[in-house]
Design a protein around this motif. Sequence first.
Motif, PDB file in Angstrom:
ATOM      1  N   GLY A   1       6.758  -3.288  15.319  1.00  0.00           N
ATOM      2  CA  GLY A   1       6.584  -2.747  13.975  1.00  0.00           C
ATOM      3  C   GLY A   1       7.891  -2.552  13.208  1.00  0.00           C
ATOM      4  O   GLY A   1       7.883  -2.022  12.096  1.00  0.00           O
ATOM      5  N   ALA A   2       9.011  -2.992  13.782  1.00  0.00           N
ATOM      6  CA  ALA A   2      10.313  -2.789  13.118  1.00  0.00           C
ATOM      7  C   ALA A   2      10.480  -3.667  11.881  1.00  0.00           C
ATOM      8  O   ALA A   2      11.324  -3.391  11.024  1.00  0.00           O
TER       9      ALA A   2
ATOM     10  N   GLU B   1       8.768 -14.806  18.397  1.00  0.00           N
ATOM     11  CA  GLU B   1       8.307 -14.498  19.752  1.00  0.00           C
ATOM     12  C   GLU B   1       7.614 -15.693  20.406  1.00  0.00           C
ATOM     13  O   GLU B   1       6.455 -15.589  20.835  1.00  0.00           O
TER      14      GLU B   1
ATOM     15  N   HIS C   1      12.044  -2.630  17.865  1.00  0.00           N
ATOM     16  CA  HIS C   1      10.770  -2.144  18.402  1.00  0.00           C
ATOM     17  C   HIS C   1       9.581  -2.832  17.731  1.00  0.00           C
ATOM     18  O   HIS C   1       9.722  -3.410  16.650  1.00  0.00           O
TER      19      HIS C   1
ATOM     20  N   ASP D   1       0.821  -1.219   0.000  1.00  0.00           N
ATOM     21  CA  ASP D   1       0.000   0.000   0.000  1.00  0.00           C
ATOM     22  C   ASP D   1       0.854   1.268   0.000  1.00  0.00           C
ATOM     23  O   ASP D   1       0.575   2.211   0.752  1.00  0.00           O
TER      24      ASP D   1
ATOM     25  N   LYS E   1      10.386  -7.336  12.223  1.00  0.00           N
ATOM     26  CA  LYS E   1      10.985  -8.610  12.632  1.00  0.00           C
ATOM     27  C   LYS E   1      10.190  -9.811  12.086  1.00  0.00           C
ATOM     28  O   LYS E   1      10.774 -10.723  11.506  1.00  0.00           O
TER      29      LYS E   1
HETATM   30  N1  LIG Z   1       0.407  -7.528   5.041  1.00  0.00           N
HETATM   31  C1  LIG Z   1       0.725  -6.288   5.466  1.00  0.00           C
HETATM   32  N2  LIG Z   1       0.223  -5.210   4.845  1.00  0.00           N
HETATM   33  C2  LIG Z   1       0.530  -3.960   5.263  1.00  0.00           C
HETATM   34  N3  LIG Z   1       1.338  -3.704   6.295  1.00  0.00           N
HETATM   35  C3  LIG Z   1       1.859  -4.742   6.950  1.00  0.00           C
HETATM   36  C4  LIG Z   1       1.590  -6.089   6.575  1.00  0.00           C
HETATM   37  N4  LIG Z   1       2.254  -6.902   7.399  1.00  0.00           N
HETATM   38  C5  LIG Z   1       2.907  -6.104   8.262  1.00  0.00           C
HETATM   39  N5  LIG Z   1       2.692  -4.810   7.993  1.00  0.00           N
HETATM   40  C6  LIG Z   1       3.294  -3.673   8.706  1.00  0.00           C
HETATM   41  O1  LIG Z   1       4.705  -3.829   8.642  1.00  0.00           O
HETATM   42  C7  LIG Z   1       5.320  -3.351   9.847  1.00  0.00           C
HETATM   43  C8  LIG Z   1       6.240  -4.437  10.380  1.00  0.00           C
HETATM   44  O2  LIG Z   1       5.454  -5.502  10.855  1.00  0.00           O
HETATM   45  P1  LIG Z   1       6.065  -6.726  11.652  1.00  0.00           P
HETATM   46  O3  LIG Z   1       4.947  -7.607  12.028  1.00  0.00           O
HETATM   47  O4  LIG Z   1       7.178  -7.326  10.882  1.00  0.00           O
HETATM   48  O5  LIG Z   1       6.675  -6.007  12.941  1.00  0.00           O
HETATM   49  P2  LIG Z   1       7.415  -6.648  14.185  1.00  0.00           P
HETATM   50  O6  LIG Z   1       8.771  -6.066  14.246  1.00  0.00           O
HETATM   51  O7  LIG Z   1       7.293  -8.108  14.136  1.00  0.00           O
HETATM   52  O8  LIG Z   1       6.564  -6.041  15.393  1.00  0.00           O
HETATM   53  P3  LIG Z   1       6.096  -6.706  16.782  1.00  0.00           P
HETATM   54  O9  LIG Z   1       7.249  -6.527  17.686  1.00  0.00           O
HETATM   55  O10 LIG Z   1       4.944  -5.876  17.204  1.00  0.00           O
HETATM   56  O11 LIG Z   1       5.739  -8.146  16.523  1.00  0.00           O
HETATM   57  C9  LIG Z   1       4.187  -2.965  10.775  1.00  0.00           C
HETATM   58  O12 LIG Z   1       4.066  -1.563  10.754  1.00  0.00           O
HETATM   59  C10 LIG Z   1       2.956  -3.623  10.167  1.00  0.00           C
HETATM   60  O13 LIG Z   1       1.800  -2.849  10.399  1.00  0.00           O
END
Ligand SMILES: Nc1ncnc2c1ncn2[C@@H]1O[C@H](COP(=O)(O)OP(=O)(O)OP(=O)(O)O)[C@@H](O)[C@H]1O
Length: 234
Positions: free
Chosen positions: A39-40, A154, A37, A14, A42
């Motif tokens: 949303g990083a 996690e 953090h 998007d 991971k």
């Molecule tokens: N299919 C998707 N479409 C749009 N945005 C997405 C999608 N999947 C993840 N995101 C966005 O990508 C970013 C990274 O997501 P991710 O799940 O990898 O974070 P994370 O580091 O695992 O966070 P957390 O510690 O909360 O698990 C986030 O801002 C999330 O909203």
Amino acid sequence: MLPLILTDVSLWRDGNTLIEGVSVTFSPGTKTIVLGHNGAGKSLLLRICHGLMGPDSGSVAWAEKSPEGHRRQAMVFQKPIMLRRSVRSNVTYGLKVNGVPKLRRQEIADMNLKRVGLADIASRPAAVLSGGEQQRLALARAWALAPDVLFLDEPTANLDPAATQSVEEIVEEIHGGGTKIIMTTHDLSQARRLADEVVFMHQGRMAEHTPADQFFDSPASAEARAYLNGELRW
Ligand SMILES: Nc1ncnc2c1ncn2[C@@H]1O[C@H](COP(=O)(O)OP(=O)(O)OP(=O)(O)O)[C@@H](O)[C@H]1O
Ligand SMILES: [Mg+2]
């Protein structure tokens, strides 16, 4: 099968860049902890590594491809997905899907349920297990495949200290058997206990990839320094 080499991997959704230009090599033998953090990126990074999502640019390459390649990597999620079956048949079903002959499934399942301490409740419906038991079942299901690489996203986020310790012990044992561990966590003390090396993600980029001692003593990136300082205040 290893190393796993990501070259300039990016992912967009998007109009947003979620993963940007990640180049990293995952070598055998070490436990790699992915930190960063909320949303990083991971979980996305793990999903890309495991092949659940293709990158929009860049490449993900394993050193060696084999016809049974799908069986040599496994993933355990934060919220384990349980099939509406018994504990034991959650494991045997995973073996079936991965092409293990029927004659061997029961034996392999029972051995792995014993390893994670679920042998006594192997006949119970998986759906009624506690969170910690479900996570141990997810580990048994993955371990039963004897993967070269195990991705863990996690795996202890919802568990109490005792269940967390039991999962960590299982992870160490799986690693001891020669499986490469690549695991995300929010828990810094857990990262200190488990990590041989740290991949630090920040806003979709890999800010650093360093041996654990160095990461915790003197992180190379300003982002990781800020993260460690911030986390220590909690
Ligand atoms: N299919 C998707 N479409 C749009 N945005 C997405 C999608 N999947 C993840 N995101 C966005 O990508 C970013 C990274 O997501 P991710 O799940 O990898 O974070 P994370 O580091 O695992 O966070 P957390 O510690 O909360 O698990 C986030 O801002 C999330 O909203
Ligand atoms: Mg995540």
